[in-house]
Enzyme design. Sequence first.
Site, PDB file in Angstrom:
ATOM      1  N   ASP A   1     129.243  35.202  81.002  1.00 54.77           N
ATOM      2  CA  ASP A   1     128.366  34.220  80.377  1.00 54.77           C
ATOM      3  C   ASP A   1     126.976  34.777  80.081  1.00 54.77           C
ATOM      4  O   ASP A   1     126.638  35.899  80.498  1.00 54.77           O
ATOM      5  CB  ASP A   1     128.264  32.963  81.259  1.00 54.77           C
ATOM      6  CG  ASP A   1     128.007  33.288  82.727  1.00 54.77           C
ATOM      7  OD1 ASP A   1     127.594  34.425  83.029  1.00 54.77           O
ATOM      8  OD2 ASP A   1     128.224  32.410  83.562  1.00 54.77           O
TER       9      ASP A   1
ATOM     10  N   ASN B   1     128.366  23.538  92.535  1.00 50.69           N
ATOM     11  CA  ASN B   1     129.102  22.349  92.062  1.00 50.69           C
ATOM     12  C   ASN B   1     130.528  22.711  91.641  1.00 50.69           C
ATOM     13  O   ASN B   1     131.213  21.926  91.009  1.00 50.69           O
ATOM     14  CB  ASN B   1     128.355  21.686  90.900  1.00 50.69           C
ATOM     15  CG  ASN B   1     128.200  22.612  89.700  1.00 50.69           C
ATOM     16  OD1 ASN B   1     128.653  23.759  89.737  1.00 50.69           O
ATOM     17  ND2 ASN B   1     127.584  22.119  88.650  1.00 50.69           N
TER      18      ASN B   1
ATOM     19  N   HIS C   1     131.329  25.337  89.654  1.00 53.74           N
ATOM     20  CA  HIS C   1     131.472  25.985  88.349  1.00 53.74           C
ATOM     21  C   HIS C   1     131.885  27.448  88.489  1.00 53.74           C
ATOM     22  O   HIS C   1     131.597  28.105  89.479  1.00 53.74           O
ATOM     23  CB  HIS C   1     130.238  25.802  87.445  1.00 53.74           C
ATOM     24  CG  HIS C   1     129.027  26.607  87.781  1.00 53.74           C
ATOM     25  ND1 HIS C   1     127.765  26.064  87.811  1.00 53.74           N
ATOM     26  CD2 HIS C   1     128.863  27.933  88.061  1.00 53.74           C
ATOM     27  CE1 HIS C   1     126.896  27.012  88.091  1.00 53.74           C
ATOM     28  NE2 HIS C   1     127.526  28.151  88.250  1.00 53.74           N
TER      29      HIS C   1
ATOM     30  N   GLU D   1     131.072  23.966  83.721  1.00 53.16           N
ATOM     31  CA  GLU D   1     130.564  22.937  84.623  1.00 53.16           C
ATOM     32  C   GLU D   1     131.618  21.846  84.838  1.00 53.16           C
ATOM     33  O   GLU D   1     132.484  21.641  83.980  1.00 53.16           O
ATOM     34  CB  GLU D   1     129.310  22.299  83.999  1.00 53.16           C
ATOM     35  CG  GLU D   1     128.163  23.267  83.745  1.00 53.16           C
ATOM     36  CD  GLU D   1     127.370  23.620  85.004  1.00 53.16           C
ATOM     37  OE1 GLU D   1     127.916  23.531  86.113  1.00 53.16           O
ATOM     38  OE2 GLU D   1     126.194  24.008  84.856  1.00 53.16           O
TER      39      GLU D   1
HETATM   40  C1  GLP Z   1     125.513  31.207  87.987  1.00 59.80           C
HETATM   41  C2  GLP Z   1     126.461  32.007  87.066  1.00 59.80           C
HETATM   42  C3  GLP Z   1     127.809  32.135  87.668  1.00 59.80           C
HETATM   43  C4  GLP Z   1     127.631  32.469  89.131  1.00 59.80           C
HETATM   44  C5  GLP Z   1     127.139  31.229  89.849  1.00 59.80           C
HETATM   45  C6  GLP Z   1     126.774  31.430  91.301  1.00 59.80           C
HETATM   46  O1  GLP Z   1     124.859  30.177  87.370  1.00 59.80           O
HETATM   47  N1  GLP Z   1     126.590  31.493  85.735  1.00 59.80           N
HETATM   48  O2  GLP Z   1     128.554  33.140  86.980  1.00 59.80           O
HETATM   49  O3  GLP Z   1     128.833  32.865  89.702  1.00 59.80           O
HETATM   50  O4  GLP Z   1     126.115  30.604  89.121  1.00 59.80           O
HETATM   51  O5  GLP Z   1     125.609  32.159  91.425  1.00 59.80           O
HETATM   52  P1  GLP Z   1     125.112  32.814  92.775  1.00 59.80           P
HETATM   53  O6  GLP Z   1     125.989  33.980  93.018  1.00 59.80           O
HETATM   54  O7  GLP Z   1     123.691  33.214  92.505  1.00 59.80           O
HETATM   55  O8  GLP Z   1     125.232  31.772  93.831  1.00 59.80           O
END
Ligand code: GLP
Length: 242
Positions: free
Chosen positions: A67, A136, A138, A143
């Site tokens: 992404d 959440n 995702h 989402e």
């Molecule tokens: C982000 C990214 C995801 C990631 C997730 C968790 O917003 N878009 O690809 O896996 O949220 O992030 P983190 O590893 O900082 O908890």
Amino acid sequence: MNILRFQTEQLLNEAAAGIFTALVQTNPRAVLGLATGGTPVGIYKELINAYEQGKVSFKEVTTFNLDEYANLDANHEQSYAYYMREKLFAHVDIQQSNIHIPNGKAADLHAESKAYDAKLNEVGHIDLQLLGLGHNGHIGFNEPADHLQNGTHVVTLAEETIQANARFFNSTDEVPKEAITMGVGSILKAHTLMLVVKGADKAEIVHRALRGPITTQCPASLLQTHPRLLVLVDEEAGRLLV
Ligand code: GLP
């Protein structure tokens, strides 16, 4: 699904990097699906170590990132393009032309999404897809919603995601409200999925994702349907997974 638990974050990072390294050693032309956020940083450090020690070369590897934020330039410090450069690509021998990250600055984000899917289709499938987990549920930026999308698309970020990612920006207002993400269909097409979850604050959501009902309200729950799902958790995140 195979759940591997690790006593320390470092052991988890080494194991995750070891799996990527072994894949590239056996298939130098592997297609890797990569993720951003806080979770993979230590894994990328270990991959750089493996490269510096001469254990692996990324010269023929192709990568696809999950992404990117909409409307952030690739040189913006919080763009995922910048993140990938800083945390991995600039330190290994990967070829620029083999790196794929959605262009969040494209004039037409829908056309950019279609073009990204076309490139994914060209390679056939991702061999190993790394995934983090949002609080959440995702994955990528898919989402929770009544409907999920198959291919790459533009998303409006959930308020919870904006709050969670505000820690990387100067203020919540600076966090982009939209993003481009690979769809759940593209993610599930990968030959093997590696979900990495760290920290006590993810214990409940990882339990819901892997042990709860399969629902679009928790996009990561769809991972349960994948025949080759590898889950790496530290003790804190894996606390509720029995
Ligand atoms: C982000 C990214 C995801 C990631 C997730 C968790 O917003 N878009 O690809 O896996 O949220 O992030 P983190 O590893 O900082 O908890």
